[in-house]
Design an enzyme around this catalytic site. Structure first.
Site, short mmCIF file in Angstrom:
data_model
loop_
_atom_site.label_atom_id
_atom_site.label_comp_id
_atom_site.label_asym_id
_atom_site.label_seq_id
_atom_site.Cartn_x
_atom_site.Cartn_y
_atom_site.Cartn_z
N THR A 8 46.61 35.11 36.48
CA THR A 8 47.62 34.05 36.62
C THR A 8 47.04 32.72 36.17
OG1 THR A 8 48.74 35.21 38.41
CG2 THR A 8 49.08 32.83 38.31
N ASN A 33 53.57 45.74 32.53
CA ASN A 33 53.21 46.18 33.89
C ASN A 33 54.29 47.03 34.54
OD1 ASN A 33 54.15 43.39 33.49
ND2 ASN A 33 54.43 43.36 35.71
N GLN A 58 47.10 44.80 31.89
CA GLN A 58 47.41 46.22 32.12
C GLN A 58 46.69 47.12 31.13
OE1 GLN A 58 49.22 47.52 34.61
NE2 GLN A 58 49.65 45.53 35.52
N SER A 114 42.32 40.73 34.49
CA SER A 114 42.29 40.62 35.95
C SER A 114 41.49 41.80 36.51
CB SER A 114 43.72 40.65 36.48
OG SER A 114 43.72 40.63 37.87
N ALA A 115 40.52 41.49 37.37
CA ALA A 115 39.62 42.55 37.87
C ALA A 115 40.35 43.60 38.69
CB ALA A 115 38.51 41.93 38.70
N HIS A 116 41.33 43.16 39.52
CA HIS A 116 41.90 44.12 40.48
C HIS A 116 42.78 45.16 39.81
CE1 HIS A 116 46.06 42.34 41.28
NE2 HIS A 116 45.49 41.32 40.67
N THR A 164 32.10 26.02 41.65
CA THR A 164 31.10 27.06 41.93
C THR A 164 31.72 28.44 41.76
OG1 THR A 164 30.03 25.56 43.47
CG2 THR A 164 29.46 27.89 43.67
N CYS A 219 57.07 42.57 44.36
CA CYS A 219 57.78 41.64 45.23
C CYS A 219 56.76 40.72 45.88
CB CYS A 219 58.59 42.40 46.27
SG CYS A 219 57.85 43.95 46.75
N1 PLP Z 1 49.69 39.81 34.00
C1 PLP Z 1 50.09 41.06 34.28
C2 PLP Z 1 50.63 41.91 33.18
C3 PLP Z 1 49.98 41.57 35.59
O1 PLP Z 1 50.39 42.82 35.84
C4 PLP Z 1 49.45 40.73 36.59
C5 PLP Z 1 49.36 41.19 38.00
O2 PLP Z 1 50.17 41.93 38.49
C6 PLP Z 1 49.07 39.43 36.26
C7 PLP Z 1 49.20 39.01 34.96
C8 PLP Z 1 48.52 38.48 37.28
O3 PLP Z 1 47.20 38.81 37.56
P1 PLP Z 1 46.44 38.19 38.84
O4 PLP Z 1 46.92 38.98 40.01
O5 PLP Z 1 44.99 38.42 38.54
O6 PLP Z 1 46.76 36.76 38.90
#
Ligand code: PLP
Length: 352
Positions: A46, A117, A145, A165-167, A203, A290
Site C-alpha cells: 500500500t 488479487n 500477487q 508485499s511480504a505477507h 529506522t 473486507c
Molecule cells: N496490491 C495487491 C494486488 C494486493 O492484493 C494487496 C493486498 O491485499 C496490496 C496491494 C496491499 O498490500 P499490503 O497489505 O502490503 O499493503
C-alpha cells in the site's frame, strides 16, 4: 526480534543488524531479479503503490479498472486519472491503452498490476511495457500477487517500478518493497534520515525485513509446487462444473495464477457461502477483501462487466502451499451440500 541492533549504529550490534538488512535486501533483490540497489523496503505494498501514484510530477495517471484499492484510491486522491477498461476475461484493453498513450502528456504514469488479487488473471506486462516505452510513459506494476507464483525478473525488467508485499508470499505483515529500476525517477517516499539510500527515512523494521528476505528465498526454492497447485485448482473447478454446470468462473478464458479461483454459486449470496464454509472451517472471501469488516461490491468484477447477481454470488477461493487433495474434497463436499440445499426442487414439482 531478539537482536535489537539498529542498522545505522556503528557498534557491533548495529553492524550485525546492518549485515542482516543486507542479506534480506539481497534475497528480495534475487526474488525480483534486480540489483540490491533497486530495493527500497516499505511498510507494505500500500505504501509502495501510494508513493508512486502520488509522486508529484505526473501529468496524467492511466490506471486499469481492476487495480487494488491502494492504487485506485491513491490515483483518485492525486487526480488526473483515467481508468483503463478490461475485457470480459479480465485482461486490460491494449487498444484503449495505446489510444490514451497517443494523446497523453509528457510525464504520464501507467499502472497495471501483474496479476489480479480477486481473479488471478495475469496481465500482458511485456506488451504494456512496450507501449509505455514507445510513448515515453512510465510503467508501475503492482506485482504483489505475482510474487512467489510467477517469475518476477521479466516483470521487473519490463516495469519502471514494482511493488511487493511480504505477507502475500508467506512472510510477515507490515513489510514490503518498492523496486525502483531508474534512480533518476526522483521518487522520495519519506523524508528524514538517510535510511534506504535516503529515499525512505525511518529506522528499518528489521524483523519484518528479515522475514521478507527469508520468504523471498523460500519462494525461489519452491517453484515446483506451482504446477501441482494449478492441477488441484483446475480439478476443483471441473468438479464444481460437474455439480453445477452453469457456475461462472471469473477470468477462466485468460491466463491465471495457479492458486486463485473466483466462482459464483448461482443465486446464493456470497456472504451465505462464506458463512457456510466458515462453519466448516474453510476460509474464503467474498468480493473485495473486507478491510472495514464489510463486504464491498467487487470493482474488479464490475470492470469485467459481470452481471450484478453473478458478482454478488462470487467467492474467492485461494489455494495455499499446503493445500492438498483432501482439502479440495472437503471444500467440494461443503460447497455441494450448500448448493443442493439452496437448489433443491420442492417435492411434487419435479418434471416426470
Ligand atoms: N496490491 C495487491 C494486488 C494486493 O492484493 C494487496 C493486498 O491485499 C496490496 C496491494 C496491499 O498490500 P499490503 O497489505 O502490503 O499493503
Amino acid at each position: 526480534m531478539e537482536k535489537g541492533g539498529n542498522p545505522s549504529s556503528v557498534h557491533g550490534f548495529g553492524r550485525d543488524a546492518a549485515a542482516m538488512l543486507r542479506t534480506a535486501r539481497d534475497r528480495v533483490a534475487a526474488l525480483a531479479g534486480v540489483g540490491a540497489d533497486a530495493v527500497v523496503f516499505t511498510s507494505g505494498a500500500t505504501e509502495a503503490n501510494n508513493a508512486v501514484l502520488q509522486a508529484p510530477g505526473w501529468a496524467r495517471r492511466l490506471v486499469s479498472g481492476i487495480e487494488h484499492d491502494s492504487i485506485m484510491a491513491a490515483a483518485r486522491h492525486a487526480g488526473d486519472v483515467t481508468i483503463l477498461p478490461v475485457a470480459a476475461d479480465g485482461m486490460v484493453d491494449l487498444a484503449v491503452l495505446e489510444h490514451e498513450l497517443a494523446s497523453a502528456p509528457e510525464s504520464t504514469l501507467v499502472a497495471v498490476m501483474a496479476a489480479n488479487n480477486e481473479t488471478g488473471v495475469i496481465q500482458p506486462v511485456d506488451e504494456i511495457a512496450a507501449l509505455c516505452r514507445a510513448h515515453g510513459a512510465r510503467f508501475h506494476c503492482d506485482a504483489v500477487q505475482a510474487a512467489g507464483k510467477l517469475e518476477l525478473a521479466p516483470i521487473a525488467a519490463a516495469a519502471d517500478t514494482l511493488s511487493l508485499s511480504a505477507h502475500k508470499l508467506g512472510g510477515p505483515p507490515g513489510v514490503g518493497a518498492l523496486i525502483i529500476n531508474d534512480p533518476d525517477m526522483g521518487l522520495r517516499l519519506i523524508h528524514g534520515g538517510g535510511q534506504e539510500s535516503g529515499l525512505r527515512a525511518g529506522t528499518e523494521n528489521l524483523p519484518g525485513i528479515v522475514g521478507f528476505g527469508r520468504a523471498g528465498e523460500l519462494a525461489l526454492e519452491d517453484r515446483d509446487g506451482l504446477d501441482a497447485l494449478a492441477d488441484l485448482r483446475n480439478a476443483m473447478e471441473s468438479r464444481i462444473r460437474e455439480i453445477a454446470p452453469a457456475t461462472f468462473i471469473a477470468g477462466e478464458a485468460a491466463p491465471r495464477l495457479a492458486n486463485t479461483s473466483c466462482l459464483a454459486m448461482p443465486g446464493v449470496p456470497a456472504e451465505t457461502q462464506v458463512m457456510a464454509l466458515d462453519l466448516a472451517g474453510i476460509a474464503v472471501s467474498a468480493g473485495a477483501a473486507c478491510s472495514s469488516g464489510k463486504v464491498q461490491r467487487s470493482h474488479v468484477l464490475d470492470a469485467m462487466g459481470v452481471a450484478s447477481e453473478t458478482a454478488d454470488a462470487s467467492i474467492r477461493v485461494s489455494l495455499g502451499w499446503a493445500t492438498q487433495e483432501r482439502d479440495i474434497d472437503r471444500f467440494i463436499a461443503v460447497w455441494t451440500d450448500l448448493y443442493k440445499r439452496t437448489h433443491a426442487v420442492p417435492a411434487g414439482t419435479a418434471a416426470e
